[in-house]
Write an enzyme that holds these catalytic residues in place. Sequence first.
Site, mmCIF file in Angstrom:
data_model
loop_
_atom_site.group_PDB
_atom_site.id
_atom_site.type_symbol
_atom_site.label_atom_id
_atom_site.label_comp_id
_atom_site.label_asym_id
_atom_site.label_seq_id
_atom_site.Cartn_x
_atom_site.Cartn_y
_atom_site.Cartn_z
ATOM 1 N N SER A 539 0.227 10.782 3.510
ATOM 2 C CA SER A 539 -1.190 10.451 3.585
ATOM 3 C C SER A 539 -1.699 10.738 5.003
ATOM 4 C CB SER A 539 -1.405 8.986 3.184
ATOM 5 O OG SER A 539 -2.767 8.717 2.977
ATOM 6 N N HIS A 654 -1.592 8.234 -5.661
ATOM 7 C CA HIS A 654 -1.322 8.421 -4.231
ATOM 8 C C HIS A 654 0.113 8.041 -3.866
ATOM 9 C CE1 HIS A 654 -2.469 9.308 -0.221
ATOM 10 N NE2 HIS A 654 -2.347 8.074 0.230
#
Length: 679
Positions: A539, A654
């Site tokens: 991320s 995610h």
Amino acid sequence: MREADNGHLDPWLWLEDVDSDRALGWVAERNAETERELTALPGYAALRTRLKTILDSRDRIPYAGHHAGRFYNFWRDADHERGIWRRTTLDEYRKPAPAWETVLDLDVLARLESENWVWAGVTFLEPHGTRCLVSLSRGGGDAHVVREFDVATLSFVDGGFTLPEAKSSVGWIDADTLFVATDFGPDSMTESGYPRIVKAWQRGTPLSEATLVYAAREDDLSVSAWHDPTPGHERQFVLRQIDFYSSELFLRDPARGQLEPIDKPLDANAFALRDQFIVELRSDWTLGDRTWPQGALLAIGFDGFLEGSRDFDVLFEPTPATSLDGIAATRGALFLTILDNVKNRIIEWQHVDGRWQRRDVDAPGMGALHVSAVDEYDSDQAFLTVTDFLTPSSLYLIEAGRDGRELLKSMPAFFDASPYAVSQFTAESPDGTHVPYFVVMRKDAPLDGTHPTLLYGYGGFEVSLTPFYSGTTGEAWLAQGGVYVLANIRGGGEFGPRWHQAALKENRQKAFDDFLAVAGDVIRRGITTPPHLGIMGGSNGGLLVGAALTQRPDLFGAVACQVPLLDMRRYHELLAGASWIGEYGDPDDPDEWDYIARYSPYHNVSPDKQYPRVLFTTSTRDDRVHPGHARKMAARMRDQGHDVLYWENTEGGHAGAANNEQTATMWALTYAFLLRKLK
């Protein structure tokens, strides 16, 4: 075709079309290449089997949440691929093998409904209701459906509250009314892709007839509302989240629907706790001749604050080495978890007879500590989790006002930790800042620069990296002869808001400088050398390792770049990206793009440089960080002649994986790649 930078057309823009046949065809080709190479490596199959065994172990700690006398846990193992939501009593939970009652079997539900359900959480009607709102995601993304469930009948409520798939925020007002912030149609979402409108929805009425509570601006991040059901202190609040670090808080009059602004600093976090109002400062706050420092935690009577009093009690004030790491509220106590040079300790506060009373909590003085309330309405008990790199995590039951703790659960040792030791060092960044980092390596390892070493970092959004126990890291890396390094760079929260704000926007390069300084320091100490040094991040950490890759490719032998941000010219136009402008800056502002462009990995990778090999991993179903970042970076580097691998899981959101099978595959591929390149 949109510009990639300064007049150059982006030939890889088509890879942003997540589900197009052309893009998915490209993904399938890359996945096949990566799997063909990495799964054929010696030891891959055995490693994947071992990781799957760890992930499926029935001896893992079944962390639980409490509601109305029952302890609820969501669990995945080899027999429950998607997972089961289950419950038990405290007496049973204390046992080595509790008797669990299944509340909801997600595997059964997915089969019956022909849906790819992934558990996304639950919201109970507090304090003692039987109803809850279950959130289910298709494939693991942030968007989810919401369905009302009755834990008395163990069934979804026929005709109950139901919301279609969206990035919704919902909360109970009472048994027949909800606060709902969701996609209500055109103009109801912010530019960041989150709800900007919150309404009160009455049972038995269509959602279209819900009553407007508040509408935020389109360029805000989001809006939400909640009801505090604490007996005797019932209140309703509305939060306008302007960006990641600033917000407005309102007290709502439920009878008239009117909102009263609460006069807190925009960048402060604040909440009501029974008769008190708690304020956590992200900047200095000056009122008259008094200044409360950045990072402090303040308390004051709620009613007195609304009437204008600012006579705060200071519950925590930071020092250069300390910061506030966590807050947990029980019925009558407030537990503060403090970071002291990236190690935790706990303070307990109780508000008795109009005065706050402090007590230092006796807790193991190692690694990381985490406190969470068992039941903030009816109990002064709390869960305490204790963990570090080499000691399996333990879960204790503690109680306000007492030092004794009851061991409830311990994780088994998934690898032999006896040969290893943990050290903490500091590296000096180019501006003179001392950056701490942890090293986990064999006690008898010579400092001859030969050790395969993995450096992990994040450095953003005030997220602190603290010691943790991981069977995956232990088996897949340490037991294979690797050294593990965890860097506490600026941009994180290890030393409070100042540590985070030091690397915001135009100062982002300082986070990268810190990371590169740790890499250099590890090499200087003789632990490793560049051919044996790998880096990993996901991320915002994917942006970090992408920047490190393009700025100092000579320092590293391999890079694992996971669910990353990489195209910083377009990040704010993709999915939730606009919500991060407060962190990185606005690429549409020429002055801000000027500094972003200097580090944006997608714009700084060059055909004229030699880079270490990179493995990019992401998820088709990631609806937070767009998979186009990783796709386009891999495509550009391949086109420039660089040697990269790419793997995209078709599920997982995610987190990159939706179940233990996928998680085992993802980590086995990643560690097989790193071991191949760094040994």
